[in-house]
Design a protein around this motif. Sequence first.
Motif, short mmCIF file in Angstrom:
data_model
loop_
_atom_site.label_atom_id
_atom_site.label_comp_id
_atom_site.label_asym_id
_atom_site.label_seq_id
_atom_site.Cartn_x
_atom_site.Cartn_y
_atom_site.Cartn_z
N ALA A 98 -46.37 14.96 -11.61
CA ALA A 98 -46.71 13.63 -11.08
C ALA A 98 -45.47 13.08 -10.36
CB ALA A 98 -47.15 12.70 -12.20
N THR A 99 -45.06 13.78 -9.31
CA THR A 99 -43.87 13.42 -8.54
C THR A 99 -44.31 12.96 -7.15
OG1 THR A 99 -43.84 15.63 -7.68
CG2 THR A 99 -42.54 15.24 -9.65
N ALA A 119 -54.62 11.61 -13.40
CA ALA A 119 -53.20 11.34 -13.15
C ALA A 119 -52.46 11.01 -14.44
CB ALA A 119 -53.07 10.17 -12.19
N ARG A 146 -54.82 10.49 -21.83
CA ARG A 146 -53.87 9.50 -21.32
C ARG A 146 -54.27 8.11 -21.81
NH1 ARG A 146 -53.97 8.01 -15.21
NH2 ARG A 146 -54.08 5.93 -16.00
N ARG A 254 -42.76 -1.94 -17.64
CA ARG A 254 -43.36 -2.22 -16.35
C ARG A 254 -43.41 -3.72 -16.10
NH1 ARG A 254 -49.17 -0.41 -13.81
NH2 ARG A 254 -49.83 -2.50 -14.34
N THR A 271 -46.34 5.78 -16.83
CA THR A 271 -46.18 5.90 -15.39
C THR A 271 -44.73 5.71 -14.98
OG1 THR A 271 -46.85 3.59 -15.07
CG2 THR A 271 -48.56 5.23 -14.90
N ARG A 292 -45.28 2.92 -25.19
CA ARG A 292 -44.92 3.73 -26.37
C ARG A 292 -44.97 5.22 -26.09
NH1 ARG A 292 -48.66 0.48 -29.36
NH2 ARG A 292 -49.83 2.41 -29.64
N ASP B 129 -52.98 2.93 -11.60
CA ASP B 129 -51.74 3.58 -11.15
C ASP B 129 -51.98 5.02 -10.71
OD1 ASP B 129 -50.22 1.37 -11.64
OD2 ASP B 129 -48.85 2.31 -13.06
N THR B 130 -53.16 5.36 -10.18
CA THR B 130 -53.41 6.77 -9.92
C THR B 130 -52.85 7.23 -8.57
OG1 THR B 130 -55.55 6.46 -8.88
CG2 THR B 130 -55.54 6.74 -11.26
N GLN B 132 -54.41 8.01 -5.92
CA GLN B 132 -55.18 9.16 -5.43
C GLN B 132 -56.10 8.82 -4.27
OE1 GLN B 132 -55.04 11.37 -9.75
NE2 GLN B 132 -57.07 10.89 -8.96
N TYR B 148 -46.28 6.73 0.68
CA TYR B 148 -45.09 5.96 0.26
C TYR B 148 -44.32 5.36 1.44
CZ TYR B 148 -45.97 9.80 -3.02
OH TYR B 148 -46.56 10.77 -3.77
N GLU B 167 -38.82 9.74 -4.43
CA GLU B 167 -38.16 9.51 -5.73
C GLU B 167 -36.66 9.43 -5.59
OE1 GLU B 167 -39.73 12.98 -7.15
OE2 GLU B 167 -41.31 11.97 -8.25
#
Lengths: 340, 290
Positions: A98-99, A119, A146, A254, A271, A292, B129-130, B132, B148, B167
Amino acid sequence: MNNIFVYCEVTEEKLIADVSLELVSKGRKLANELDVKLEVIVCGDGIKDIEGILYPYGVDVINYAKDSRLFPYQTLPHFSIVTKLFQEKKPEIALFGATSVGRDLAPRIASFLRTGLTADCTTLEIGNHTENKTGKEYKNLLYQIRPAFGGNIIATIINPDCRPQMATVREGVMKKEIVSAKYKGVINFLKVEDYTKNDDFCLKIIERHIEEQKINIKGAQIIVCGGYGMGSKENFKLVHELADVIQGEVGGTRAASDAGMTEHDRQIGQTGVTVRPKLYIACGVSGAVQHRVGMQDSSKIISINTDPNAPINKIADYTIIGDVLEVLPKMIKYYKANTK
Amino acid sequence: MSFKIIVLAKQVPDTRNVGKDAMKEDGTVNRAALPAIFNPEDLNALEMALHIKDNIKDSTITIITMGPSRAAEIVREAMYRGADNGVVVSDRKVAGSDTLATSYTIAQAVKKLGKFDLVIAGRQAIDGDTAQVGPQTAEKLECPQITYAEEVIMVNEDKIQIKRRLENGIEIVESKYPCLITVHGSAKECRARHAKYLMKFKKAKSNSELQELGQDYSAIWNEKPYLKIEEWSAADIMAEDSRLGLTGSPTKVKKIENVVLTQKESKILTPNDEDINNLMKELISSHILG
Ligand SMILES: Cc1cc2nc3c(=O)[nH]c(=O)nc-3n(C[C@H](O)[C@H](O)[C@H](O)COP(=O)(O)OP(=O)(O)OC[C@H]3O[C@@H](n4cnc5c(N)ncnc54)[C@H](O)[C@@H]3O)c2cc1C
Ligand SMILES: Nc1ncnc2c1ncn2[C@@H]1O[C@H](COP(=O)(O)O)[C@@H](O)[C@H]1O
């Protein structure tokens, strides 16, 4: 059953990215459970000792698209290569980091293959499923686990009917594990011309500046994490002050980074970054499940919170029921006075 | 030449300000208690579109949002800041869509609008937050994607140069049209509402909003067509039912579990000097600190 695939990312140093090796390690375990082979796909050129690096993690097949045009990463050529390979080999499961690369590439592939993609999974397991309405049974599906939006809930997502079952996972969530230094697989070179179209190289990269990561909380042994309860950017400086004196790193939730108290790169959780320090000090952090999952494996947890019922207290070794603005200065003062 | 920009914007529950009554007894979200907001990064996307419109004469900005009919609020909000018009894609059939079904629906709506130059989306929606839907929509539209995006370096009628926030650095890329861009939260914030547009679009309404209010706008729309917020159903965008909503979503929720936290053997301390000093002393002597 068909094989499991991991898309391996190539770093600036022409190495296989850590997140990919972590996924390969997870992929190996899943492959053992399903009794299938583990394949990887690498697009790039000049990767140092690709076989020597990958086989020990239990890779059976390296699919290598070797071409200097494939580095740095660009969406369309990588997309064409991976989708074509997937159409030929029909993987059961495909995993991506997940980059910024994985999150650019995986959704486009899933869309083309008309399959599901989950994701930021925090756990991957194999399990069965019975469809409620039809009674249809599915064996050995990938459970993509998730946190779900809202409350203290964890969702198990499945993709019963489409293949591959696709998921992305953040760096640090899975553990890198060598299977055996002697493990041997095979390498399969892909002819890049057969897998891409000229059109795929339509985007021009004009400039690139890749820096060493400035903020690196991943490997820190001590982390002081500030939450929304710090109240303001000004107050948040206390988190930095404590981290400085006890030689730790600063993390954030967050809520704290959304409110501009700290940088997004410091976000810990589903995330954000996953950390496992020796000591984790949560300052004004409620402990939502998304947070957590990114810190619960810390060896020692201290929570400072005005609310005795904050969920974070339940997983803390020490809970200080109090105001961070009162407690943090006292900790700083004691430490300064009692160490050299 | 008229340059056509489409912005994808989603109305989301404000997960950043989760109040006390935001959770129901059973630990699930009480959506009713969460204010519905313009997804933050979609505002960055709108600003990028407005910036491009400032630089290319004769540009139009059309908002597409998929959601319940109240999502017309998003279209109006965008109009107050400079968007020209918008469409709400709303149909019971799209309920329960995962990102694959969502991107299919959105791509169908884009296709109905005809030829476009740019589609601009947010990087991700804060309810999942996906990140996609952007790349998946680009695939369905068979156009390149630039994810991005942080800044427009150069733009004209033939090409666009975008600075991407990665990143660990940045990258500047150049693309021709059409292409799809997703915008990062580090991009420029969206400009404020403009009094002129506020006056102009205050009364813009969608069909369902009018029905709810019991008003008839047919005369008004005839005279001022810009006051119409389009509302499209699945049939309007020629969608195949099998690709919509729950049916069109390959991912299914197998189960939802409440995490029950078992209390660790936690020491409860007060903020008194004594408690804190003892704690620090213990951490130092056990070599966790120092
Ligand atoms: C899709 C999705 C992904 C997410 N990913 C992440 C993630 O990766 N990481 C993450 O952290 N969150 C994530 N979240 C958000 C998460 O659900 C929570 O909203 C967030 O973690 C809450 O942050 P917080 O604990 O700082 O704030 P809050 O929940 O507002 O808690 C603040 C705490 O501070 C305490 N407090 C207030 N004043 C003081 C004081 N003076 N002294 C001491 N204590 C005080 C309060 O009692 C409270 O417990 C995600 C959410 C979604 C929907
Ligand atoms: N229902 C929707 N309506 C309009 N745009 C959407 C919708 N869902 C997602 N998007 C766009 O896609 C981006 C990424 O969303 P997501 O993949 O859900 O994180 C958002 O920032 C929006 O620009």
